[in-house]
Design a protein around this motif. Structure first.
Motif: not given
Length: 585
Positions: A180, A183-184, A187, A274
């Motif tokens: 996570c 992913a954050l 992004q 995400t």
């Protein structure tokens, strides 16, 4: 360094006019100090001014070093190469976009944290994919149903509760939290590096070309001039704006940028990854962790082959959608016919049970009591097995003349044959044929692009063999596209014109400026707008840039070779004349 660069430009300019070749012979490292660095930072291109070719020397701006290889490859592989004018027109249209990208990359490079994220971007992408593989491998091995307190279930036991085996749940949670975070970060980094610059480019493009024709889109994407025009803050009307005027006008540009971001398919894809990652952490039920299987779609970002597979489907997406819609209509038609003619024959018997186990379970055991059920049965059996006869019970061949349903066997034969001929044979093969033909078309297009890149000059459009024939070493084309007609140096020359004061232009620079650029003028005072930070004159691309300054279908090296061959021919003719005169005397 600037002085050395100007002296080098003067030296190589004079060497071009030296017929003896003495100056050109001294343009070597033993005569010129730091020659490699000078050649790297001083650019030279050929321009056509009123039909005459001339060389233009310039100092490559430092911002040009921030042009990424990704942007270069994307443009080279996707430019429209229908003809020379088309590709040069698209190249000219990319000048402002690539220049803005260079400035954006320079800002990120100068910031230490952003530069660290930029340099580690590739490693984070690989780590994200490998971590997704590890998580799904653990779930593949250790997720199972639990029966009577153990993870070994018999054939007759109910499968109601599933979970991951003890000890591995904590491992998956830790890996999911790490995933996570990746992913954050990805992004956020995409928004900073690509998303916002692309949104700003679309905003500027729409401010120049006008609002979209759709009234709803025009209203949603409408922006006041102080937010859509990046040069507005440098104009007199912005400087004289009162502070309270900025407060009463909200920053609508953030909303418009968000709309453009949401129209980016790649941004939507990583947003879904995400979101599923966050949900997998927040959902406490055992099935929540299974949402992490979505992370495996990252494989498409790491495989060119799979990307081509997706392109083969989406490239002709309109044809596939229309053909698929026709197939659904045919399923509906056959469902209606089955509802009217064979409702009782769509009913199957229950599956046989032997030793407590079901044999040959029937997925379509419901009776055909509605058109909806009939259509679903036709769709399921027709797609899975390609034969609608599998969905019907056997019909007895009756020979008695007084039986009412004696012709049902012929109706069934016609019904199943028409389905096989129209849907299974024709429509499905059309869909597969579109995908296969698209594969071949994309492969052929790729080969054509590679042939164009390696066999034709992008700037002048002259074929490779023309330059190789004139070269004594066989590398005439490679030398030409690297030194004489380097397409990226033409881009750097445009950046050079944008950053140089208009009053300091040379004759050739003024000519190219008149064909491609224009000064930005204040609409109120009609004076040239200058940057309030640097004091430079602001310039923008002309609304209809001309291509006459490109050396199309011409090159100075060819003219030099032609003149050399002409001089050799004249010398040979003179020598023949002298010999003939001697013989005559």
């Amino acid at each position: 360094e600037k002085v050395a660069q100007h002296y080098y430009i003067a030296f190589i300019t004079l060497a071009g006019f030296d017929a003896s070749g003495r100056l050109k012979s001294r343009c070597r490292a033993e005569y010129l100090w730091d020659l490699a660095n000078l050649r790297q930072k001083v650019g030279v291109i050929e321009i056509s001014r009123k039909g005459v070719l001339e060389k233009a020397f310039f100092i490559i701006p430092s911002v040009c070093s921030y042009l990424t290889e990704t942007s270069k490859n994307h443009f080279v592989n996707n430019v429209n190469r229908t003809n020379l004018q088309t590709q040069l027109t698209e190249f000219s249209a990319q000048f402002d976009i690539l220049y803005d990208e260079m400035k954006h990359q320079r800002i990120m490079t100068e910031h230490p944290i952003l530069n660290l994220l930029r340099r580690s971007s590739g490693y984070r992408e690989k780590l994200f994919f490998l971590n997704a593989l590890l998580i799904n491998l653990i779930m593949l091995v250790f997720y199972s149903y639990e029966c009577s307190g153990t993870f070994i279930c018999g054939d007759n036991e109910g499968l109601d509760t599933y979970r991951i085996r003890p000890g591995w749940n904590q491992v998956v949670i830790v890996l999911a939290i790490f995933q996570c975070a990746l992913a954050l970060t990805r992004q956020w980094w995409y928004v900073v590096e690509r998303g916002l610059p692309k949104a700003n480019q679309q905003i500027q493009r729409s401010s120049r070309t006008g609002p979209p024709s759709n009234p709803l889109l025009a209203w949603l994407l409408h922006l006041p001039p102080e937010q859509s025009d990046p040069t507005y803050r440098h104009m007199s009307q912005r400087r004289h704006q009162h502070w309270w005027q900025a407060l009463v006008r909200p920053e609508r540009i953030a909303f418009v940028r968000l709309l453009y971001l949401l129209s980016d398919l790649y941004f939507l894809g990583i947003s879904i990854m995400t979101l599923t990652n966050i949900l997998a952490i927040l959902i406490s039920s055992p099935g929540g962790k299974l949402l992490l299987m979505i992370q495996l779609l990252e494989v498409f970002n790491h495989s060119r082959v799979l990307q081509n597979v997706i392109r083969s489907i989406t490239y002709r997406g309109n044809s596939l959608v229309q053909t698929g819609g026709l197939a659904l209509l045919m399923f509906y038609f056959f469902g209606v016919i089955g509802f009217l003619v064979f409702p009782q024959y769509f009913q199957f018997g229950p599956a046989d049970i032997m030793g407590g186990r079901k044999l040959e379970p029937n997925n379509n055991s419901a009776r055909c009591t509605s058109i909806w059920k009939c259509t679903l049965i036709v769709l399921d059996m027709g797609l899975r097995k390609g034969d609608l006869g599998e969905a019907l019970d056997d019909i007895e061949w009756k020979v008695e003349h007084d039986v009412a349903d004696r012709y049902y066997i012929f109706y069934r034969m016609l019904y199943t044959f028409m389905f096989y001929a129209t849907v299974t044979t024709i429509l499905m093969n059309i869909i597969f044929g579109i995908i296969i033909d698209t594969f071949a078309e994309l492969r052929e297009k790729k080969e054509q692009v590679e042939e164009e890149i390696t066999g034709r000059c992008f700037v002048c459009g002259i074929e490779r063999f023309v330059f190789d024939q004139l070269s004594t070493e066989g590398n005439g084309f490679d030398s030409h596209v690297h030194d004489d007609h380097n397409m990226w140096k033409y881009l750097f020359f445009q950046v050079y014109l944008r950053e140089k004061d208009f009053d300091q232009y040379s004759g050739g620079e003024s000519y190219v400026f008149s064909k491609t650029l224009q000064l930005i003028r204040d609409p109120l005072t009609h004076e040239t707008v200058t940057d309030i930070d640097t004091g430079r004159e602001l310039k923008m691309s002309a609304r209809q840039p001309e291509l006459l300054w490109f050396p199309q279908r011409d090159a100075m090296v060819l003219k030099d070779q032609r003149s050399t061959k002409g001089q050799q021919l004249v010398g040979q003719m003179r020598e023949l004349e002298l010999r003939s005169s001697k013989v005559a005397s």
